[in-house]
Design a protein around this motif. Sequence first.
Motif, PDB file in Angstrom:
ATOM      1  N   PRO A 159     -55.641 105.108  89.870  1.00  0.00           N
ATOM      2  CA  PRO A 159     -55.292 104.097  90.860  1.00  0.00           C
ATOM      3  C   PRO A 159     -54.124 103.206  90.417  1.00  0.00           C
ATOM      4  O   PRO A 159     -53.415 102.640  91.249  1.00  0.00           O
ATOM      5  CB  PRO A 159     -56.577 103.271  91.006  1.00  0.00           C
ATOM      6  CG  PRO A 159     -57.665 104.194  90.545  1.00  0.00           C
ATOM      7  CD  PRO A 159     -57.053 105.037  89.475  1.00  0.00           C
ATOM      8  N   ASP A 160     -53.920 103.106  89.087  1.00  0.00           N
ATOM      9  CA  ASP A 160     -52.837 102.303  88.529  1.00  0.00           C
ATOM     10  C   ASP A 160     -51.514 103.055  88.473  1.00  0.00           C
ATOM     11  O   ASP A 160     -50.497 102.507  88.029  1.00  0.00           O
ATOM     12  CB  ASP A 160     -53.210 101.820  87.130  1.00  0.00           C
ATOM     13  CG  ASP A 160     -53.695 102.957  86.212  1.00  0.00           C
ATOM     14  OD1 ASP A 160     -53.417 104.138  86.528  1.00  0.00           O
ATOM     15  OD2 ASP A 160     -54.352 102.658  85.204  1.00  0.00           O
ATOM     16  N   GLY A 161     -51.503 104.319  88.891  1.00  0.00           N
ATOM     17  CA  GLY A 161     -50.278 105.122  88.877  1.00  0.00           C
ATOM     18  C   GLY A 161     -49.995 105.832  87.572  1.00  0.00           C
ATOM     19  O   GLY A 161     -49.025 106.595  87.483  1.00  0.00           O
ATOM     20  N   TYR A 162     -50.825 105.608  86.559  1.00  0.00           N
ATOM     21  CA  TYR A 162     -50.626 106.269  85.276  1.00  0.00           C
ATOM     22  C   TYR A 162     -51.293 107.642  85.262  1.00  0.00           C
ATOM     23  O   TYR A 162     -52.202 107.927  86.053  1.00  0.00           O
ATOM     24  CB  TYR A 162     -51.176 105.417  84.140  1.00  0.00           C
ATOM     25  CG  TYR A 162     -50.419 104.120  83.931  1.00  0.00           C
ATOM     26  CD1 TYR A 162     -49.024 104.117  83.838  1.00  0.00           C
ATOM     27  CD2 TYR A 162     -51.087 102.908  83.826  1.00  0.00           C
ATOM     28  CE1 TYR A 162     -48.325 102.930  83.647  1.00  0.00           C
ATOM     29  CE2 TYR A 162     -50.390 101.710  83.636  1.00  0.00           C
ATOM     30  CZ  TYR A 162     -49.012 101.725  83.555  1.00  0.00           C
ATOM     31  OH  TYR A 162     -48.318 100.557  83.373  1.00  0.00           O
ATOM     32  N   LEU A 163     -50.843 108.487  84.338  1.00  0.00           N
ATOM     33  CA  LEU A 163     -51.378 109.828  84.207  1.00  0.00           C
ATOM     34  C   LEU A 163     -52.497 109.837  83.170  1.00  0.00           C
ATOM     35  O   LEU A 163     -52.302 109.428  82.022  1.00  0.00           O
ATOM     36  CB  LEU A 163     -50.278 110.806  83.783  1.00  0.00           C
ATOM     37  CG  LEU A 163     -50.685 112.271  83.603  1.00  0.00           C
ATOM     38  CD1 LEU A 163     -51.185 112.870  84.906  1.00  0.00           C
ATOM     39  CD2 LEU A 163     -49.507 113.084  83.050  1.00  0.00           C
ATOM     40  N   TYR A 164     -53.668 110.315  83.592  1.00  0.00           N
ATOM     41  CA  TYR A 164     -54.820 110.432  82.709  1.00  0.00           C
ATOM     42  C   TYR A 164     -55.005 111.911  82.371  1.00  0.00           C
ATOM     43  O   TYR A 164     -54.923 112.781  83.244  1.00  0.00           O
ATOM     44  CB  TYR A 164     -56.084 109.894  83.374  1.00  0.00           C
ATOM     45  CG  TYR A 164     -56.107 108.390  83.537  1.00  0.00           C
ATOM     46  CD1 TYR A 164     -56.930 107.601  82.739  1.00  0.00           C
ATOM     47  CD2 TYR A 164     -55.321 107.759  84.495  1.00  0.00           C
ATOM     48  CE1 TYR A 164     -56.969 106.208  82.892  1.00  0.00           C
ATOM     49  CE2 TYR A 164     -55.344 106.382  84.657  1.00  0.00           C
ATOM     50  CZ  TYR A 164     -56.169 105.608  83.853  1.00  0.00           C
ATOM     51  OH  TYR A 164     -56.200 104.240  84.010  1.00  0.00           O
ATOM     52  N   ILE A 165     -55.275 112.188  81.086  1.00  0.00           N
ATOM     53  CA  ILE A 165     -55.380 113.557  80.580  1.00  0.00           C
ATOM     54  C   ILE A 165     -56.665 113.675  79.770  1.00  0.00           C
ATOM     55  O   ILE A 165     -56.900 112.889  78.845  1.00  0.00           O
ATOM     56  CB  ILE A 165     -54.179 113.904  79.681  1.00  0.00           C
ATOM     57  CG1 ILE A 165     -52.855 113.695  80.424  1.00  0.00           C
ATOM     58  CG2 ILE A 165     -54.294 115.324  79.146  1.00  0.00           C
ATOM     59  CD1 ILE A 165     -51.639 113.699  79.512  1.00  0.00           C
ATOM     60  N   ALA A 166     -57.500 114.654  80.110  1.00  0.00           N
ATOM     61  CA  ALA A 166     -58.754 114.858  79.382  1.00  0.00           C
ATOM     62  C   ALA A 166     -58.603 116.015  78.397  1.00  0.00           C
ATOM     63  O   ALA A 166     -58.210 117.114  78.784  1.00  0.00           O
ATOM     64  CB  ALA A 166     -59.889 115.153  80.358  1.00  0.00           C
ATOM     65  N   LEU A 167     -58.919 115.760  77.143  1.00  0.00           N
ATOM     66  CA  LEU A 167     -58.860 116.790  76.109  1.00  0.00           C
ATOM     67  C   LEU A 167     -60.212 116.913  75.421  1.00  0.00           C
ATOM     68  O   LEU A 167     -60.834 115.904  75.076  1.00  0.00           O
ATOM     69  CB  LEU A 167     -57.791 116.457  75.065  1.00  0.00           C
ATOM     70  CG  LEU A 167     -56.330 116.503  75.530  1.00  0.00           C
ATOM     71  CD1 LEU A 167     -55.406 116.062  74.402  1.00  0.00           C
ATOM     72  CD2 LEU A 167     -55.950 117.902  76.022  1.00  0.00           C
TER      73      LEU A 167
END
Length: 378
Positions: A159-167
């Motif tokens: 929602p903040d426009g940042y990219l979230y990445i799950a590892l």
Amino acid sequence: MRVRTRSSAIIGTVCLVASLALTAASADEPSTPRQAAKVALKNVATAQNPTAGTAGPGGRLWIAERAGTVRVLHDKGLGKPVLDISAETTTDGERGLLGIAFDKKFAHFYISFTNLEGTSTVDEFAVLHGKIQPRTRRTVLTQTQPYPNHNGGDIKIGPDGYLYIALGDGGSGGDPHGNGQNLDTLLGKLLRIDPRGAKPYAIPRDNPFVNDPAARDEIWAYGLRNPWRFSFDSGTGDLFLGDVGQNDWEEIDWAPASSKGGQNYGWGQMEGTHPFRGGTEPANHVPPVFEYDRTNFACSVTGGYVYRGKAIPSLKGQYVYSDYCDGTIRSLQMQNGKVTGVNDLGANGGEVISFAQGGNGELYVLAIGGSVFRIDPA
């Protein structure tokens, strides 16, 4: 829609280990207080091992196929590939094209895949008039994987426009390198970066470990084993994350939209709310909002989305999820960050590998065998 039997569940488990190996896990179902909705699964397309989906320009659903292609869902099914990186990835172990996402303005398209060496890679493409511009491709982030399983690979724009990445924790079994609790590695983490703030990316100033010299600045949350699928509630901004367990417990983790990050979800000291192999619960452990054990043929949680569509009013606000081996479509009712009900929605998608949310908020179920279902009212 397909009804599962004992034999098909066993076959599903074998396929999981042999072809996708999405981590032998766990599961049990607490008693269901009530069923708020019943749904039907409408087969709208057939893909080649679909792994992820995202809403694209014009509200169309874009589908990632594990071997490296991306196709767009139209009224008559999936179109021809709009992207093909099949020469750059492999389907060994849990590898392949694992995640796709657009930024909020549909100006950039992100893919998450493991390259031929098994390295987790996130690339960016510019998008013009709804079309990917191949010449603009650039690599945003890479992470070496010591084993071919527990890669994670899901990506989302928050929602903040940042990219979230799950590892994932790097693989093998039991987190042999202790990556889940090690803040000096990106493995076993949920990351938060700004891919447009710098090249290759910038770190948001309010990330929780920015001022900790012993931790990686990219980390948003940690203590994860294989966070195969996560999502943000499009209505509230809350985070939901399905983390695949080791032997006994599957878990769904949650964080409110107001979270400042830094959550420790416990792996590899904890598996759900239970100490793992004599582990000690960390003082800052954030327990899952929901867990289930391995009964009823379950083996690997498949995280989904909070339903915000209009077709099924009685399902609105509930978190929809499944399990790869069990295949039953279920939902969690929540209030004030706590689960108040667990519902069997009366439908089964087979080997459910992922969910996708269309531009209109309706949800889709992706089965690794190829079926793309839309969740409709029963």
